[in-house]
Each structure stands twice: as structure tokens, then as C-alpha cells.
Design a protein around this motif. Structure first.
Motif, PDB file in Angstrom:
ATOM      1  N   TYR A 150      -6.411   5.817  -6.345  1.00  0.00           N
ATOM      2  CA  TYR A 150      -6.176   4.680  -5.442  1.00  0.00           C
ATOM      3  C   TYR A 150      -5.080   4.971  -4.416  1.00  0.00           C
ATOM      4  CZ  TYR A 150      -8.815   2.200  -9.032  1.00  0.00           C
ATOM      5  OH  TYR A 150      -9.796   1.813  -9.922  1.00  0.00           O
ATOM      6  N   GLN A 151      -4.566   6.205  -4.389  1.00  0.00           N
ATOM      7  CA  GLN A 151      -3.404   6.487  -3.545  1.00  0.00           C
ATOM      8  C   GLN A 151      -3.667   6.241  -2.069  1.00  0.00           C
ATOM      9  OE1 GLN A 151      -3.025   9.189  -1.292  1.00  0.00           O
ATOM     10  NE2 GLN A 151      -5.044  10.088  -1.620  1.00  0.00           N
ATOM     11  N   GLY A 152      -4.922   6.347  -1.654  1.00  0.00           N
ATOM     12  CA  GLY A 152      -5.245   6.082  -0.259  1.00  0.00           C
ATOM     13  C   GLY A 152      -4.985   4.642   0.155  1.00  0.00           C
ATOM     14  N   HIS A 153      -4.886   3.772  -0.839  1.00  0.00           N
ATOM     15  CA  HIS A 153      -4.637   2.361  -0.550  1.00  0.00           C
ATOM     16  C   HIS A 153      -3.144   2.040  -0.466  1.00  0.00           C
ATOM     17  CE1 HIS A 153      -8.836   1.094  -1.095  1.00  0.00           C
ATOM     18  NE2 HIS A 153      -8.877   2.001  -2.045  1.00  0.00           N
ATOM     19  N   PHE A 154      -2.308   2.807  -1.167  1.00  0.00           N
ATOM     20  CA  PHE A 154      -0.905   2.393  -1.220  1.00  0.00           C
ATOM     21  C   PHE A 154       0.120   3.439  -0.784  1.00  0.00           C
ATOM     22  CE2 PHE A 154      -1.750   4.028  -5.571  1.00  0.00           C
ATOM     23  CZ  PHE A 154      -0.701   4.940  -5.715  1.00  0.00           C
ATOM     24  N   LEU A 155      -0.218   4.737  -0.819  1.00  0.00           N
ATOM     25  CA  LEU A 155       0.818   5.755  -0.623  1.00  0.00           C
ATOM     26  C   LEU A 155       1.450   5.696   0.760  1.00  0.00           C
ATOM     27  CD1 LEU A 155       2.398   8.076  -1.844  1.00  0.00           C
ATOM     28  CD2 LEU A 155       0.613   9.631  -1.029  1.00  0.00           C
ATOM     29  N   GLU A 156       0.639   5.665   1.804  1.00  0.00           N
ATOM     30  CA  GLU A 156       1.179   5.654   3.170  1.00  0.00           C
ATOM     31  C   GLU A 156       2.032   4.420   3.417  1.00  0.00           C
ATOM     32  OE1 GLU A 156      -0.388   5.787   7.819  1.00  0.00           O
ATOM     33  OE2 GLU A 156      -1.776   6.156   6.167  1.00  0.00           O
ATOM     34  N   LYS A 157       1.532   3.261   2.961  1.00  0.00           N
ATOM     35  CA  LYS A 157       2.281   2.017   3.145  1.00  0.00           C
ATOM     36  C   LYS A 157       3.582   2.053   2.349  1.00  0.00           C
ATOM     37  CE  LYS A 157       2.351  -2.251   4.809  1.00  0.00           C
ATOM     38  NZ  LYS A 157       2.199  -2.595   6.223  1.00  0.00           N
ATOM     39  N   MET A 158       3.523   2.651   1.164  1.00  0.00           N
ATOM     40  CA  MET A 158       4.692   2.734   0.309  1.00  0.00           C
ATOM     41  C   MET A 158       5.767   3.631   0.935  1.00  0.00           C
ATOM     42  SD  MET A 158       4.647   3.961  -3.652  1.00  0.00           S
ATOM     43  CE  MET A 158       3.955   5.557  -3.210  1.00  0.00           C
ATOM     44  N   VAL A 159       5.345   4.769   1.466  1.00  0.00           N
ATOM     45  CA  VAL A 159       6.293   5.701   2.086  1.00  0.00           C
ATOM     46  C   VAL A 159       6.933   5.070   3.324  1.00  0.00           C
ATOM     47  CG1 VAL A 159       6.511   7.909   3.282  1.00  0.00           C
ATOM     48  CG2 VAL A 159       5.173   7.763   1.175  1.00  0.00           C
ATOM     49  N   SER A 160       6.124   4.396   4.146  1.00  0.00           N
ATOM     50  CA  SER A 160       6.689   3.745   5.331  1.00  0.00           C
ATOM     51  C   SER A 160       7.601   2.588   4.930  1.00  0.00           C
ATOM     52  CB  SER A 160       5.573   3.235   6.248  1.00  0.00           C
ATOM     53  OG  SER A 160       4.816   2.222   5.619  1.00  0.00           O
ATOM     54  N   GLY A 161       7.310   1.966   3.784  1.00  0.00           N
ATOM     55  CA  GLY A 161       8.134   0.859   3.311  1.00  0.00           C
ATOM     56  C   GLY A 161       9.538   1.287   2.948  1.00  0.00           C
ATOM     57  N   ILE A 162       9.702   2.548   2.563  1.00  0.00           N
ATOM     58  CA  ILE A 162      11.018   3.052   2.181  1.00  0.00           C
ATOM     59  C   ILE A 162      11.994   2.988   3.356  1.00  0.00           C
ATOM     60  CG2 ILE A 162      12.278   5.117   1.409  1.00  0.00           C
ATOM     61  CD1 ILE A 162       9.807   5.862  -0.220  1.00  0.00           C
ATOM     62  N   ALA A 167      15.412  -5.089   3.512  1.00  0.00           N
ATOM     63  CA  ALA A 167      15.985  -4.492   2.303  1.00  0.00           C
ATOM     64  C   ALA A 167      15.085  -4.675   1.080  1.00  0.00           C
ATOM     65  CB  ALA A 167      17.368  -5.089   2.035  1.00  0.00           C
ATOM     66  N   ASP A 168      14.504  -5.861   0.916  1.00  0.00           N
ATOM     67  CA  ASP A 168      13.661  -6.125  -0.249  1.00  0.00           C
ATOM     68  C   ASP A 168      12.446  -5.208  -0.279  1.00  0.00           C
ATOM     69  OD1 ASP A 168      15.359  -8.082  -1.148  1.00  0.00           O
ATOM     70  OD2 ASP A 168      14.205  -9.751  -0.325  1.00  0.00           O
ATOM     71  N   ILE A 169      11.840  -4.977   0.876  1.00  0.00           N
ATOM     72  CA  ILE A 169      10.678  -4.089   0.939  1.00  0.00           C
ATOM     73  C   ILE A 169      11.104  -2.648   0.677  1.00  0.00           C
ATOM     74  CG2 ILE A 169       8.911  -3.130   2.468  1.00  0.00           C
ATOM     75  CD1 ILE A 169       8.621  -5.856   3.723  1.00  0.00           C
ATOM     76  N   ARG A 170      12.240  -2.229   1.244  1.00  0.00           N
ATOM     77  CA  ARG A 170      12.743  -0.864   0.987  1.00  0.00           C
ATOM     78  C   ARG A 170      12.939  -0.629  -0.502  1.00  0.00           C
ATOM     79  NH1 ARG A 170      16.423  -1.912   5.111  1.00  0.00           N
ATOM     80  NH2 ARG A 170      18.155  -1.990   3.626  1.00  0.00           N
ATOM     81  N   HIS A 171      13.569  -1.600  -1.154  1.00  0.00           N
ATOM     82  CA  HIS A 171      13.870  -1.455  -2.579  1.00  0.00           C
ATOM     83  C   HIS A 171      12.588  -1.364  -3.405  1.00  0.00           C
ATOM     84  CE1 HIS A 171      15.862  -2.030  -6.435  1.00  0.00           C
ATOM     85  NE2 HIS A 171      14.986  -2.988  -6.697  1.00  0.00           N
ATOM     86  N   THR A 172      11.647  -2.270  -3.156  1.00  0.00           N
ATOM     87  CA  THR A 172      10.402  -2.279  -3.925  1.00  0.00           C
ATOM     88  C   THR A 172       9.603  -1.009  -3.675  1.00  0.00           C
ATOM     89  OG1 THR A 172      10.336  -4.697  -3.732  1.00  0.00           O
ATOM     90  CG2 THR A 172       8.321  -3.596  -4.460  1.00  0.00           C
ATOM     91  N   ALA A 173       9.502  -0.599  -2.403  1.00  0.00           N
ATOM     92  CA  ALA A 173       8.751   0.613  -2.066  1.00  0.00           C
ATOM     93  C   ALA A 173       9.370   1.837  -2.732  1.00  0.00           C
ATOM     94  CB  ALA A 173       8.708   0.799  -0.551  1.00  0.00           C
ATOM     95  N   ALA A 174      10.695   1.916  -2.736  1.00  0.00           N
ATOM     96  CA  ALA A 174      11.373   3.064  -3.346  1.00  0.00           C
ATOM     97  C   ALA A 174      11.125   3.115  -4.851  1.00  0.00           C
ATOM     98  CB  ALA A 174      12.867   2.991  -3.059  1.00  0.00           C
TER      99      ALA A 174
END
Length: 207
Positions: A150-162, A167-174
Motif C-alpha cells: 500500500y506504500q503508493g498510497h501513503f509514502l509520498e504524502k508521509m514524506v512530504s508531511g515531515i 507541527a501536528d502533521i509533521r509529528h504524525t508523519a514522522a
């Protein structure tokens, strides 16, 4: 109980129903839900999440209305607090189902993926984006290396979220990113998963 979720519109009461469902799953334990119940739960939850998106969009429209005043804003904030509580209960229910059913839930989780992705990409709402990250975090935790499908659904968004300005999104993404790294390395330090994550980390560090 699940049939009540299908009929109920009040978010406060829905919180109580989802909470009762959580307690039932905790009590009954692993693989307690039949395929029919897993499918029923998933479809009902998709419907509730779609309603959340529609209500979020309506609140945005209200806020953009020139007649929007302080009293209207107070009402919207109260509604948002109820909505956030409902999202939390839905998240915990999904968490428990993944915990107690593991990869057996994936055929049903596949139906959830499109709306989880809508939470990340369609509405500009911090709580919604965090919620989607947390769902994928549970997926990683309880299905391990299988979650990489499922990484195609979340990895790119997660990395950009860092590197998000929020701050809340950075923390959760990290946190989710670290969890994905841990699962990949524990399962196979030399796997393509680990190498892909290392490349993503390097790109993030260089940004």
C-alpha cells in the motif's frame, strides 16, 4: 449494533456505538468478526467517513460566506469537536480490527483505501490528514511487511508531511515514517523496502 451505525446521524451517539463496538472486539479477541461482519463494518464506516467529508466541505463554504459571524463560527467549532471525537472512535475501531484480524482484514481494508486517501488529499483539514496517517500507521503495525503493498498510497504524502508547516502533521508523519522504517529493517535490512525508505530519508534530509 452495526445496523444502528447505518441509521444514526448524530455524531455524539455514533461515538458511543463505536465505543461499544470496540469493547466487544476487545472482549471477544482475535478473529472474532465473521467475514460478513467485517464487510458490513467496512461499508458502514466508508459511509460515515464520506458524510464527514461532505460536512467538512459545507463548513468551509459557511466560513467563506460573507454573512459568517462569531456566533456561526462558535457553532462550527462545536460541530468540529464532535466530528473529531467521532473520527477518533472510528480510528480506534479500525485499529482494533487490524490488531485482532491482521492480514485477514486486508480484503476489506482495500475498500477503505480510496476514502482514506481522500482524507489525505481531498480536504484541507489537519485532523483528517492526521487521521489518515494514523490508519496507515495501524496498517503497518499489524500487517508488517505486507503493508508495503500500500506504500503508493501513503509514502509520498508521509514524506512530504515531515516538512509540513503544521507541527501536528509533521509529528504524525514522522512517527508513521519511523514505524515504516522499523518494520522494513526488522523484516529484512537488505530488502527493497528498506532501500526505498533510505532513499526517501536521504531526499528528505537534502530538502
Amino acid at each position: 449494533m452495526l445496523d444502528i451505525i447505518n441509521r444514526e446521524l448524530d455524531s455524539t451517539f455514533l461515538c458511543k456505538i463505536y465505543m461499544s463496538l470496540q469493547k466487544c472486539i476487545e472482549y471477544l479477541g482475535n478473529n472474532c468478526l465473521t467475514p460478513e461482519l467485517l464487510d458490513f463494518f467496512t461499508n458502514l464506516t466508508i459511509s460515515q467517513l464520506d458524510e464527514y467529508i461532505q460536512r467538512t466541505k459545507r463548513r468551509t463554504e459557511y466560513r467563506n460566506d460573507q454573512d459568517h459571524d462569531a456566533e456561526d463560527e462558535e457553532n462550527l467549532q462545536e460541530e468540529e469537536a464532535d466530528e473529531d471525537a467521532l473520527l477518533n472512535k472510528i480510528s480506534k475501531a479500525i485499529h482494533l480490527i487490524l490488531k485482532t484480524h491482521g492480514t485477514a482484514y486486508l480484503p476489506y481494508f482495500n475498500n477503505l483505501v480510496p476514502i482514506v486517501d481522500r482524507f489525505m488529499n481531498e480536504i484541507n483539514d489537519i485532523a483528517a490528514i492526521q487521521w489518515a496517517f494514523c490508519v496507515y500507521a495501524d496498517l503497518i503495525e499489524f500487517t508488517g511487511v505486507t503493508s508495503w503493498e500500500y506504500q503508493g498510497h501513503f509514502l509520498e504524502k508521509m514524506v512530504s508531511g515531515i516538512s509540513s508547516s503544521t507541527a501536528d502533521i509533521r509529528h504524525t508523519a514522522a512517527c508513521v515514517y519511523a514505524q515504516a522504517c522499523a518494520v522494513a529493517v526488522i523484516n529484512d535490512p537488505n530488502s527493497l523496502i528498506s532501500k526505498s525508505l533510505q532513499v526517501s530519508q536521504y531526499q528528505t534530509d537534502m530538502a
